[in-house]
Design a protein around this motif. Structure first.
Motif, mmCIF file in Angstrom:
data_model
loop_
_atom_site.group_PDB
_atom_site.id
_atom_site.type_symbol
_atom_site.label_atom_id
_atom_site.label_comp_id
_atom_site.label_asym_id
_atom_site.label_seq_id
_atom_site.Cartn_x
_atom_site.Cartn_y
_atom_site.Cartn_z
ATOM 1 N N GLN A 112 0.827 -1.202 0.000
ATOM 2 C CA GLN A 112 0.000 0.000 0.000
ATOM 3 C C GLN A 112 0.863 1.255 0.000
ATOM 4 O OE1 GLN A 112 -3.218 0.117 -0.416
ATOM 5 N NE2 GLN A 112 -3.380 2.347 -0.217
ATOM 6 N N VAL A 113 1.955 1.220 0.774
ATOM 7 C CA VAL A 113 2.887 2.353 0.763
ATOM 8 C C VAL A 113 3.506 2.510 -0.618
ATOM 9 C CG1 VAL A 113 5.079 3.197 1.696
ATOM 10 C CG2 VAL A 113 3.362 2.246 3.230
ATOM 11 N N ALA A 114 3.891 1.367 -1.222
ATOM 12 C CA ALA A 114 4.475 1.434 -2.557
ATOM 13 C C ALA A 114 3.481 2.000 -3.568
ATOM 14 C CB ALA A 114 4.935 0.040 -2.987
ATOM 15 N N TYR A 115 2.229 1.593 -3.443
ATOM 16 C CA TYR A 115 1.202 2.114 -4.359
ATOM 17 C C TYR A 115 1.021 3.618 -4.161
ATOM 18 C CZ TYR A 115 -3.415 2.914 -6.384
ATOM 19 O OH TYR A 115 -4.472 3.416 -7.107
ATOM 20 N N CYS A 116 0.942 4.042 -2.905
ATOM 21 C CA CYS A 116 0.769 5.480 -2.638
ATOM 22 C C CYS A 116 1.975 6.279 -3.106
ATOM 23 C CB CYS A 116 0.525 5.706 -1.143
ATOM 24 S SG CYS A 116 -1.056 5.073 -0.551
ATOM 25 N N GLU A 117 3.160 5.713 -2.957
ATOM 26 C CA GLU A 117 4.351 6.423 -3.426
ATOM 27 C C GLU A 117 4.348 6.539 -4.953
ATOM 28 O OE1 GLU A 117 9.232 6.232 -2.997
ATOM 29 O OE2 GLU A 117 7.946 4.809 -1.935
ATOM 30 N N GLY A 118 3.913 5.458 -5.616
ATOM 31 C CA GLY A 118 3.788 5.538 -7.066
ATOM 32 C C GLY A 118 2.761 6.572 -7.497
ATOM 33 N N HIS A 157 -0.112 12.788 -1.153
ATOM 34 C CA HIS A 157 0.867 12.882 -0.064
ATOM 35 C C HIS A 157 0.223 12.483 1.269
ATOM 36 C CE1 HIS A 157 4.657 14.273 -1.650
ATOM 37 N NE2 HIS A 157 4.065 15.208 -2.393
ATOM 38 N N ASN A 158 -0.990 12.924 1.503
ATOM 39 C CA ASN A 158 -1.679 12.561 2.745
ATOM 40 C C ASN A 158 -1.960 11.058 2.812
ATOM 41 O OD1 ASN A 158 -1.711 15.255 3.580
ATOM 42 N ND2 ASN A 158 -3.711 15.657 2.641
#
Length: 457
Positions: free
Chosen positions: A147-153, A204-205
């Protein structure tokens, strides 16, 4: 001056070291390994396992003889019985007893044997429960990491979109100055720029929230920085290549920790049932001991010494006890009945766990292959949407399309990229789950970073 320069250089070096440590990034395997070592649920499972090991030691200790020693002292005053003459007397006396005894059960219907086997099965069940807790923690960290990787992408896509709209806004403003675009076109592009700014802030949030959840699952200090590596390209592509070739067995491994835990619970229940049935058998035990006494009449002059009385009053005994159960108000029958039902319930739970794991294994395999196919289709869609967006942008520059058309193609391209990113990441998750259901350890440090996801472009 040299001391000041040295001190300044040292401070700068320390600051650089702290900054380097703060900028250290973690891959997926490192995150899972940290969580397995620090998660509170895993630590509680380790303590439960230690209790199971203690119970096994206690069950083994029941085969050893029971030995105890006792010392008693008694002071009599007033009317009492004289132990020498066995008559009543009214003198004050001091009476001291020393004893040492041992007992050993010889036969108890194999109750101790089945208790030991049940304790061993409970220990194995505790080990598998610890492994299950570790795996559940690793899977939770895996999902949070993805999920972090998806949000960073998504943040990177939003930044790219923001830069694109900012450049387009400048270009449109210049074209308005030369009369090729109207004020309405500039307003529409400015609206797209504001929307891109809002989307970047929102992503970002979402990234901060996903990173906070990852720290929570890892039991990582929430106030400290945590950097996540971005290296998913090769891993995601290798997963996509392998999924079509792997026609994996849809059945889970018989050595899966959850299945082994259910099997150990079934074995423990079976031996507890046998232990309850042992109450119908008679029990035979042996005992032996020795004791001695010391007697002293206060204010008397003809006293025997402590050593003489200790030796002369010494006595030994050896005995055997046979206990035959006759009637205990049906307590044994009800205990055996409950233990038998518990064993049957454990057998049903074992079969149910087999079906559940088979279902999860089949779902993970189908989802893995499905996401790989979707990723291949989305790659083609991304290429087509990219081409359409570039053509629409060229037409907008030449005055052949409107800002609304440009916004539509841009939104379609962003959505396609997001879907492609999601399909690749979910393919990695499902590939690891398939390996997990087939008996592999997904969080072991021995696997290295070969399965650590990173973020595709």
């Amino acid at each position: 001056m040299n001391k000041i320069q040295t001190l300044t250089a040292l401070v700068a070096l320390l600051a650089n070291m702290e900054q380097t440590a703060a900028q250290q990034t973690w891959n997926m395997q490192q995150c899972m390994q940290y969580a397995v070592e620090h998660n509170h649920g895993v630590r509680q499972a380790r303590l439960d396992l230690d209790n199971d090991e203690a119970n096994k030691v206690a069950a083994a200790g029941r085969f050893l003889p029971h030995v105890d020693a006792a010392v008693a002292a008694q002071y009599n005053f007033g009317r009492a019985i004289d132990p020498k003459t066995n008559t009543y007397t009214d003198v004050s006396t001091f009476y001291n007893v020393y004893s040492l005894q041992a007992s050993l059960p010889v036969f108890d219907g194999f109750s101790r044997l089945h208790a030991l086997k049940a304790a061993k099965a409970s220990e194995l069940m505790g080990r598998q429960a610890l492994r299950c807790q570790q795996d559940e923690t690793a899977i939770a960290v895996l999902q949070s990491y993805v999920q972090v990787a998806y949000c960073e992408g998504m943040v990177r896509m939003a930044e790219e979109k923001q830069r694109e709209t900012e450049l387009l806004l400048r270009q449109t403003a210049l074209m308005e100055d030369v009369g090729r675009k109207s004020a309405a076109d500039v307003a529409m592009v400015a609206s797209q720029k504001a929307e891109a700014d809002y989307e970047l802030t929102r992503q970002h949030n979402l990234f901060d929230s996903a990173l906070l959840q990852l720290k929570m699952d890892m039991a990582y200090p929430l106030g400290e920085e945590l950097g996540v590596e971005s290296e998913l390209d090769e891993v995601a592509l290798s997963v996509c290549d392998d999924a079509t070739a792997v026609q994996a067995d849809p059945f889970p491994s018989p050595f899966h920790p959850a299945l082994q835990q259910a099997y150990s619970r079934m074995q423990a229940s079976k031996h507890e049932w046998y232990q309850a049935r042992a109450s119908f058998f008679p029990t035979l035990s042996l005992s032996a001991g020795l004791n001695t006494t010391y007697y002293h009449t206060l204010h008397a002059h003809d006293l025997s010494s402590f050593g003489n009385q200790f030796r002369n009053n010494m006595g030994e005994y050896v005995g055997a006890t046979l206990s035959i159960p006759l009637f205990n108000r049906l307590q044994t029958l009800t205990s055996v009945r409950r233990a038998r039902n518990n064993y049957r319930k454990a057998c049903e739970a074992y079969e149910q766990k087999q079906l559940e794991l088979e279902k999860l294994c089949r779902e993970a395999l189908h989802d893995w292959q499905g996401y790989v196919q979707q990723a291949g289709q989305m790659e083609k869609k991304v290429e087509a949407d990219s081409l359409a967006h570039r053509l629409t942008q060229r037409q907008f520059e030449e005055g052949l399309s409107t800002a609304i058309d440009l916004r539509t193609t841009s939104a379609q391209l962003l959505q396609s990229k997001a879907m492609l990113l999601q399909c690749r990441l979910m393919a990695v998750v499902k590939e690891l789950l398939v390996r997990y259901y087939h008996g592999e350890t997904i969080w072991s440090s021995e696997r290295g970073a070969s399965l650590a996801p990173a973020i595709p472009n």
